[in-house]
Write a protein that holds these residues in place. Structure first.
Motif, mmCIF file in Angstrom:
data_model
loop_
_atom_site.group_PDB
_atom_site.id
_atom_site.type_symbol
_atom_site.label_atom_id
_atom_site.label_comp_id
_atom_site.label_asym_id
_atom_site.label_seq_id
_atom_site.Cartn_x
_atom_site.Cartn_y
_atom_site.Cartn_z
ATOM 1 N N ALA A 48 0.781 -1.101 -0.008
ATOM 2 C CA ALA A 48 0.126 0.107 0.082
ATOM 3 C C ALA A 48 0.746 1.181 -0.016
ATOM 4 C CB ALA A 48 -0.921 -0.074 1.340
ATOM 5 N N LEU A 100 -7.179 1.036 2.334
ATOM 6 C CA LEU A 100 -5.865 0.726 2.248
ATOM 7 C C LEU A 100 -5.701 -0.577 1.910
ATOM 8 C CD1 LEU A 100 -3.196 2.044 3.300
ATOM 9 C CD2 LEU A 100 -3.415 0.504 5.536
ATOM 10 N N VAL A 113 -6.001 -0.781 -2.139
ATOM 11 C CA VAL A 113 -4.674 0.013 -2.694
ATOM 12 C C VAL A 113 -3.649 -0.958 -2.733
ATOM 13 C CG1 VAL A 113 -2.954 1.638 -2.363
ATOM 14 C CG2 VAL A 113 -5.453 2.440 -2.059
ATOM 15 N N ALA A 114 -3.389 -1.790 -1.523
ATOM 16 C CA ALA A 114 -2.269 -2.970 -1.422
ATOM 17 C C ALA A 114 -2.588 -3.859 -2.667
ATOM 18 C CB ALA A 114 -2.251 -3.316 -0.207
#
Length: 340
Positions: free
Chosen positions: A164, A231, A234-235
């Protein structure tokens, strides 16, 4: 969810403890922020008892006993609960904690000694795994062997934060001797993830404003959970982009973001092109779901293989459905017509 992860019962004690612990902490937070808390002298002691006795006892009963962990992990949990108690209790109501002020240093020392005792085993396990895998999967395998399930969860969280935060600049994780096959360019996966993340942020802001009028604490917890979800999205997006399928001279390494990973001998797999997902079966895994795409390649293994899933989960499969940007290139390469 149970059908997708047949080993989910392995996680039930850990999830049950997490739910009960969060419920206790949330209750204590509500109690310590009410005016009635200052009117009853026994309440601070009750809060300390719940945090330092009940929560560690649940941890021992549901986690330590079930997973066979060292009893020293209970000491680490007591230390975390003690820090939480200092945070929850107002300074004027911390009398029950003052007699325990020396415990954090003792617990920290015990934790460091326990970590040092296992560091050598961890290093040996990592070096053995490093001969076959890259540093990330090698560390995960070593920690799983030495620390068990809690270590696997810890490594998964560290990897999530690594992708992330650093995934924006990290290079693609591929060896020069391997042919890499991506699965995110043609499907619009990145755009879909960006849209989902953006909508989640908008809904989080709206929910925070609405819920904050009635219950600010619940609004803060909801916002925190939503930001963690963003998060994770995104990761996962970076993990899919940076970890393509790899075909080497001896092995085929399948990586689908955080979700699924498996390495099999090249000679033990047959790939065929498909137009739709295969019929649901216990020995069949559709890994394209986590890419929000329909599979276009079906891998059939000579023998059942163990596919590693998120947070230590496992699937034993004979067939694995994937989405690739260039499926024909993989078919030709496996047939021996292209480099690997």
């Amino acid at each position: 969810m149970t059908a997708a992860f047949p080993v989910a019962p392995r996680l039930r004690p850990l999830l049950l403890f997490a739910g009960l612990a969060l419920a206790i902490i949330a209750t204590e937070h509500v109690v310590t922020t009410r005016a009635v808390f200052y009117q009853h002298p026994a309440l601070p002691a009750a809060v300390v008892f719940d945090l330092l006795v009940v929560v560690p006892a649940l941890f021992y009963w549901l986690v330590v006993r079930h997973y066979g962990l060292s009893f020293s992990t209970v000491g680490a949990m007591v230390g975390a609960c003690l820090a939480l108690a200092f945070w929850l209790l107002p300074a004027s109501r911390q009398q029950p904690l003052r007699a325990l002020a020396f415990l954090p240093a003792l617990l920290e020392g015990a934790a460091l000694l326990a970590a040092a005792a296992r560091a050598r085993r961890l290093w040996r396990a990592y070096r053995a795994a490093r001969q076959e895998l890259s540093w990330g999967p090698s560390l995960g395998r070593a920690v799983e062997q030495v620390l068990g399930l809690p270590g696997v969860v810890l490594v998964a969280e560290i990897n999530m934060l690594r992708y992330a935060v650093l995934g924006w600049w990290a290079p693609v994780e591929a060896h020069p001797a391997h042919a890499a096959f991506s699965g995110h360019r043609e499907s619009g996966f990145v755009a879909l993830m960006a849209t989902v993340g953006f909508l989640t942020l908008i809904e989080t802001a709206a929910a925070h404003l609405v819920l904050g009028h009635w219950h600010p604490v619940a609004a803060n917890w909801l916002t925190l959970a939503s930001l963690y979800t963003v998060l994770l999205l995104v990761a996962h997006t970076h993990a899919v982009r940076l970890c393509p399928l790899l075909l080497g001279p001896q092995a085929l390494v399948v990586r689908v973001g955080f979700a699924w990973q498996v390495a099999v001998p090249r000679a033990a797999v047959v790939a065929t092109a498909i137009r739709e997902a295969p019929a649901s079966a216990p020995d069949t895994l559709n890994a394209a779901k986590v890419l929000l795409a329909s599979p276009n390649v079906l891998l059939t293994f000579a023998a059942p293989v163990v596919v590693a899933g998120p947070y230590g989960t496992r699937r034993i499969v004979r067939r694995l459905a994937l989405y690739l940007d260039q499926p024909q290139a993989l078919l030709v390469a496996l047939a021996g017509g292209a480099g690997a």
